[in-house]
Design a protein around this motif. Structure first.
Motif, PDB file in Angstrom:
ATOM      1  N   PHE A   1       0.878  -1.149   0.046  1.00 40.39           N
ATOM      2  CA  PHE A   1      -0.042   0.131   0.029  1.00 40.39           C
ATOM      3  C   PHE A   1       0.820   1.148  -0.200  1.00 40.39           C
ATOM      4  CE2 PHE A   1      -3.350  -3.044   2.145  1.00 40.39           C
ATOM      5  CZ  PHE A   1      -4.020  -3.118   0.862  1.00 40.39           C
ATOM      6  N   THR A   2       2.219   1.168   0.517  1.00 37.28           N
ATOM      7  CA  THR A   2       3.103   2.490   0.536  1.00 37.28           C
ATOM      8  C   THR A   2       3.324   2.673  -1.005  1.00 37.28           C
ATOM      9  OG1 THR A   2       5.074   0.966   0.908  1.00 37.28           O
ATOM     10  CG2 THR A   2       3.855   2.164   2.800  1.00 37.28           C
ATOM     11  N   PHE A   3       3.740   1.453  -1.769  1.00 39.52           N
ATOM     12  CA  PHE A   3       3.905   1.669  -3.067  1.00 39.52           C
ATOM     13  C   PHE A   3       2.766   2.049  -3.964  1.00 39.52           C
ATOM     14  CE2 PHE A   3       7.499  -1.580  -2.574  1.00 39.52           C
ATOM     15  CZ  PHE A   3       8.446  -0.590  -2.524  1.00 39.52           C
ATOM     16  N   SER A   4       1.588   1.894  -3.772  1.00 46.69           N
ATOM     17  CA  SER A   4       0.248   2.238  -4.548  1.00 46.69           C
ATOM     18  C   SER A   4       0.049   3.609  -4.037  1.00 46.69           C
ATOM     19  CB  SER A   4      -0.657   1.231  -4.021  1.00 46.69           C
ATOM     20  OG  SER A   4      -0.545  -0.076  -4.685  1.00 46.69           O
ATOM     21  N   LEU A   5       0.167   4.130  -2.681  1.00 49.73           N
ATOM     22  CA  LEU A   5       0.102   5.314  -2.374  1.00 49.73           C
ATOM     23  C   LEU A   5       0.980   6.460  -2.939  1.00 49.73           C
ATOM     24  CD1 LEU A   5      -1.311   7.612  -0.673  1.00 49.73           C
ATOM     25  CD2 LEU A   5       0.185   6.637   1.065  1.00 49.73           C
ATOM     26  N   GLY A   6       2.385   5.713  -2.794  1.00 45.21           N
ATOM     27  CA  GLY A   6       3.316   6.580  -3.576  1.00 45.21           C
ATOM     28  C   GLY A   6       3.281   6.979  -4.901  1.00 45.21           C
ATOM     29  N   THR A   7       2.929   5.943  -5.529  1.00 44.80           N
ATOM     30  CA  THR A   7       2.832   6.265  -7.159  1.00 44.80           C
ATOM     31  C   THR A   7       1.620   7.388  -7.541  1.00 44.80           C
ATOM     32  OG1 THR A   7       3.359   3.893  -7.556  1.00 44.80           O
ATOM     33  CG2 THR A   7       1.931   5.025  -8.999  1.00 44.80           C
ATOM     34  N   ALA A   8       0.563   7.112  -6.616  1.00 48.21           N
ATOM     35  CA  ALA A   8      -0.743   8.079  -6.902  1.00 48.21           C
ATOM     36  C   ALA A   8      -0.468   9.175  -6.389  1.00 48.21           C
ATOM     37  CB  ALA A   8      -2.005   7.536  -6.171  1.00 48.21           C
ATOM     38  N   ALA A   9       0.365   9.721  -5.153  1.00 52.13           N
ATOM     39  CA  ALA A   9       0.675  10.901  -4.874  1.00 52.13           C
ATOM     40  C   ALA A   9       1.674  11.560  -5.912  1.00 52.13           C
ATOM     41  CB  ALA A   9       1.184  10.698  -3.033  1.00 52.13           C
ATOM     42  N   GLY A  10       2.648  10.898  -6.322  1.00 54.99           N
ATOM     43  CA  GLY A  10       3.596  11.321  -7.058  1.00 54.99           C
ATOM     44  C   GLY A  10       3.191  11.858  -8.320  1.00 54.99           C
TER      45      GLY A  10
ATOM     46  N   ILE B   1      11.666  14.321   3.142  1.00 55.50           N
ATOM     47  CA  ILE B   1      12.446  13.069   3.613  1.00 55.50           C
ATOM     48  C   ILE B   1      13.723  13.584   4.461  1.00 55.50           C
ATOM     49  CG2 ILE B   1      13.837  11.160   3.165  1.00 55.50           C
ATOM     50  CD1 ILE B   1      12.042  10.688   0.824  1.00 55.50           C
ATOM     51  N   VAL B   2      14.225  14.778   3.813  1.00 55.86           N
ATOM     52  CA  VAL B   2      15.298  15.328   4.790  1.00 55.86           C
ATOM     53  C   VAL B   2      14.742  15.835   6.039  1.00 55.86           C
ATOM     54  CG1 VAL B   2      16.912  17.442   4.850  1.00 55.86           C
ATOM     55  CG2 VAL B   2      16.682  15.784   2.822  1.00 55.86           C
ATOM     56  N   LEU B   3      13.708  16.491   6.069  1.00 56.95           N
ATOM     57  CA  LEU B   3      13.056  17.202   7.298  1.00 56.95           C
ATOM     58  C   LEU B   3      12.691  15.799   8.262  1.00 56.95           C
ATOM     59  CD1 LEU B   3      10.677  19.724   5.982  1.00 56.95           C
ATOM     60  CD2 LEU B   3      12.776  20.198   6.817  1.00 56.95           C
ATOM     61  N   ILE B   4      12.235  14.992   7.752  1.00 60.05           N
ATOM     62  CA  ILE B   4      12.153  13.550   8.688  1.00 60.05           C
ATOM     63  C   ILE B   4      13.262  13.184   9.558  1.00 60.05           C
ATOM     64  CG2 ILE B   4      11.204  11.207   8.585  1.00 60.05           C
ATOM     65  CD1 ILE B   4       9.410  11.779   6.533  1.00 60.05           C
ATOM     66  N   ALA B   5      14.301  13.179   8.553  1.00 57.49           N
ATOM     67  CA  ALA B   5      15.765  12.600   9.189  1.00 57.49           C
ATOM     68  C   ALA B   5      16.250  13.690  10.321  1.00 57.49           C
ATOM     69  CB  ALA B   5      16.702  12.509   7.733  1.00 57.49           C
TER      70      ALA B   5
ATOM     71  N   PHE C   1      15.811  16.041  16.839  1.00 60.26           N
ATOM     72  CA  PHE C   1      14.755  16.328  17.747  1.00 60.26           C
ATOM     73  C   PHE C   1      13.926  15.150  18.445  1.00 60.26           C
ATOM     74  CE2 PHE C   1      15.031  19.917  14.683  1.00 60.26           C
ATOM     75  CZ  PHE C   1      15.465  21.088  15.570  1.00 60.26           C
ATOM     76  N   GLY C   2      14.453  13.991  18.421  1.00 61.68           N
ATOM     77  CA  GLY C   2      13.800  12.824  18.663  1.00 61.68           C
ATOM     78  C   GLY C   2      12.782  12.361  18.300  1.00 61.68           C
ATOM     79  N   LEU C   3      12.536  12.405  17.127  1.00 63.51           N
ATOM     80  CA  LEU C   3      11.132  11.747  16.360  1.00 63.51           C
ATOM     81  C   LEU C   3      11.113  10.246  16.590  1.00 63.51           C
ATOM     82  CD1 LEU C   3       8.700  12.199  14.707  1.00 63.51           C
ATOM     83  CD2 LEU C   3      10.261  12.098  12.469  1.00 63.51           C
ATOM     84  N   ASP C   4      10.064   9.873  16.899  1.00 57.70           N
ATOM     85  CA  ASP C   4       9.895   8.646  17.270  1.00 57.70           C
ATOM     86  C   ASP C   4      10.422   7.645  15.814  1.00 57.70           C
ATOM     87  OD1 ASP C   4       8.363   5.990  18.634  1.00 57.70           O
ATOM     88  OD2 ASP C   4       7.765   5.914  16.746  1.00 57.70           O
ATOM     89  N   ALA C   5      11.394   6.407  16.200  1.00 60.68           N
ATOM     90  CA  ALA C   5      12.138   5.905  15.152  1.00 60.68           C
ATOM     91  C   ALA C   5      11.009   5.091  14.268  1.00 60.68           C
ATOM     92  CB  ALA C   5      13.115   4.892  15.672  1.00 60.68           C
ATOM     93  N   ILE C   6      10.137   4.553  14.730  1.00 63.97           N
ATOM     94  CA  ILE C   6       9.069   3.578  13.933  1.00 63.97           C
ATOM     95  C   ILE C   6       8.245   4.765  13.220  1.00 63.97           C
ATOM     96  CG2 ILE C   6       7.072   2.187  13.894  1.00 63.97           C
ATOM     97  CD1 ILE C   6       7.997   1.083  16.646  1.00 63.97           C
TER      98      ILE C   6
ATOM     99  N   TRP D   1       8.523   4.749   8.792  1.00 61.56           N
ATOM    100  CA  TRP D   1       7.412   4.520   7.999  1.00 61.56           C
ATOM    101  C   TRP D   1       7.055   5.694   7.082  1.00 61.56           C
ATOM    102  CZ3 TRP D   1       6.200   0.194   6.096  1.00 61.56           C
ATOM    103  CH2 TRP D   1       6.308  -1.103   7.053  1.00 61.56           C
ATOM    104  N   LEU D   2       7.353   6.894   7.812  1.00 62.02           N
ATOM    105  CA  LEU D   2       7.017   8.135   6.775  1.00 62.02           C
ATOM    106  C   LEU D   2       7.941   8.222   5.660  1.00 62.02           C
ATOM    107  CD1 LEU D   2       6.275  10.861   9.726  1.00 62.02           C
ATOM    108  CD2 LEU D   2       4.717   9.982   7.884  1.00 62.02           C
ATOM    109  N   ALA D   3       9.323   8.017   6.081  1.00 62.79           N
ATOM    110  CA  ALA D   3      10.380   7.690   5.111  1.00 62.79           C
ATOM    111  C   ALA D   3      10.219   6.880   3.929  1.00 62.79           C
ATOM    112  CB  ALA D   3      11.916   7.834   5.666  1.00 62.79           C
ATOM    113  N   TYR D   4       9.823   5.693   4.348  1.00 60.11           N
ATOM    114  CA  TYR D   4       9.495   4.660   3.544  1.00 60.11           C
ATOM    115  C   TYR D   4       8.326   4.813   2.648  1.00 60.11           C
ATOM    116  CZ  TYR D   4       9.579  -0.159   2.073  1.00 60.11           C
ATOM    117  OH  TYR D   4       9.864  -1.386   1.431  1.00 60.11           O
ATOM    118  N   ILE D   5       7.405   5.530   3.023  1.00 57.67           N
ATOM    119  CA  ILE D   5       6.268   6.154   2.034  1.00 57.67           C
ATOM    120  C   ILE D   5       6.594   7.098   1.209  1.00 57.67           C
ATOM    121  CG2 ILE D   5       3.753   7.226   2.144  1.00 57.67           C
ATOM    122  CD1 ILE D   5       3.325   6.063   4.880  1.00 57.67           C
ATOM    123  N   LEU D   6       7.399   8.123   1.587  1.00 54.62           N
ATOM    124  CA  LEU D   6       7.735   9.128   0.881  1.00 54.62           C
ATOM    125  C   LEU D   6       9.038   8.730  -0.361  1.00 54.62           C
ATOM    126  CD1 LEU D   6       7.588  12.203   3.344  1.00 54.62           C
ATOM    127  CD2 LEU D   6       5.974  11.362   1.319  1.00 54.62           C
TER     128      LEU D   6
END
Length: 264
Positions: free
Chosen positions: A149-158, A180-184, A190-195, A199-204
């Motif tokens: 679903f990340t791949f299907s979503l990414g295709t549609a969003a892109g 993605i750079v902002l997520i990193a 800033f201690g953003l939750d690893a999980i 998944w945000l980076a994986y989707i994007l």
């Protein structure tokens, strides 16, 4: 006190790879190739969208059966499944848009909801979304569903941003790359939750790779660089094979070192 059987039982083995620089490199390559390979099969080879979808879905089922049979992380089996699920994820979105006339806004929204429901069901069942504890078949099923679903979503969003919003492939790729750079930065500074960050980076990375894949492959008159799907797919496939060989060699060396350490 643990019983002798439990004391000497082997620890569970994670069935998916650790998140490393190599992981992200091959992930972007795989999603880029998924975009161009789907177009190559359906258009350049003249198989058509429907026939290509049926063939690739069958091949993906075989690849996933091989992956599930490993019960551990094996680079060639895992990344073969990722490449094929990238192709099928692209084809799912393309079928909805081209064969059924569903708008990209609708497909993007629907896949966002479906992906969110997948994560909710996964967490309700396992109480974790961590990719470091894919020890059971049920967790692995949730894992691969989420990836599809990340791949299907990414295709549609892109496609929504590049084509419907007319931003172009390069601008769209740069936008997703910037997010993605902002997520990193959020994770490391800033201690953003690893999980959540994973998944945000994986989707994007899906629309990131797909946008640059289209940029390379599409004709100049459509905003691309005109390399074509054949050349683009072959280049990225070669890079993927090289990285998988490197990962396999590295895994073999690491396992040999662990055996020697255990022997000492």
């Amino acid at each position: 006190m643990p019983s002798p059987a439990n004391e000497f039982a082997a620890p569970p083995v994670n069935r998916v790879p650790d998140v490393t620089v190599d992981f992200w490199m091959i992930k972007v390559l795989a999603v880029t190739m998924g975009e161009t390979a789907a177009d190559y099969l359906a258009v350049n080879l003249g198989l058509g969208l429907t026939f290509t979808s049926l063939i690739m879905t069958g091949v993906l089922i075989v690849a996933l059966a091989l992956q599930f049979a490993q019960k551990r992380y094996v680079p060639w089996a895992y990344w073969l499944a990722v490449v094929l699920i990238s192709v099928v994820g692209t084809l799912v979105t393309d079928n909805l848009v081209d064969n059924f006339g569903v708008g990209l806004e609708t497909t993007t929204f629907c896949f966002t909801i479906v992906l969110a429901l997948t994560f909710l069901a996964w967490y309700a069942s396992e109480r974790t979304l961590s990719i470091h504890t894919i020890f059971t078949t049920r967790r692995e099923i949730f894992y691969w569903l989420a990836i599809l679903f990340t791949f299907s979503l990414g295709t549609a969003a892109g496609d929504l941003m590049a084509e419907t919003f007319d931003l172009g492939y390069l601008t769209t790729g740069l936008i997703f790359g910037g997010v993605i750079v902002l997520i990193a930065v959020g994770y490391y500074a800033f201690g953003l939750d690893a999980i959540l960050a994973f998944w945000l980076a994986y989707i994007l990375t899906r629309p990131l790779g797909a946008s640059f894949g289209d940029l390379l492959a599409q004709p100049v008159e459509y905003g691309g660089m005109g390399f074509g799907t054949t050349v683009t797919s072959v280049i990225f496939l070669g890079c993927i094979i090289a990285l998988v060989l490197y990962m396999t060699l590295k895994q073999t060396v690491d396992e040999a070192e662990n055996i020697l350490l255990d022997a000492d």
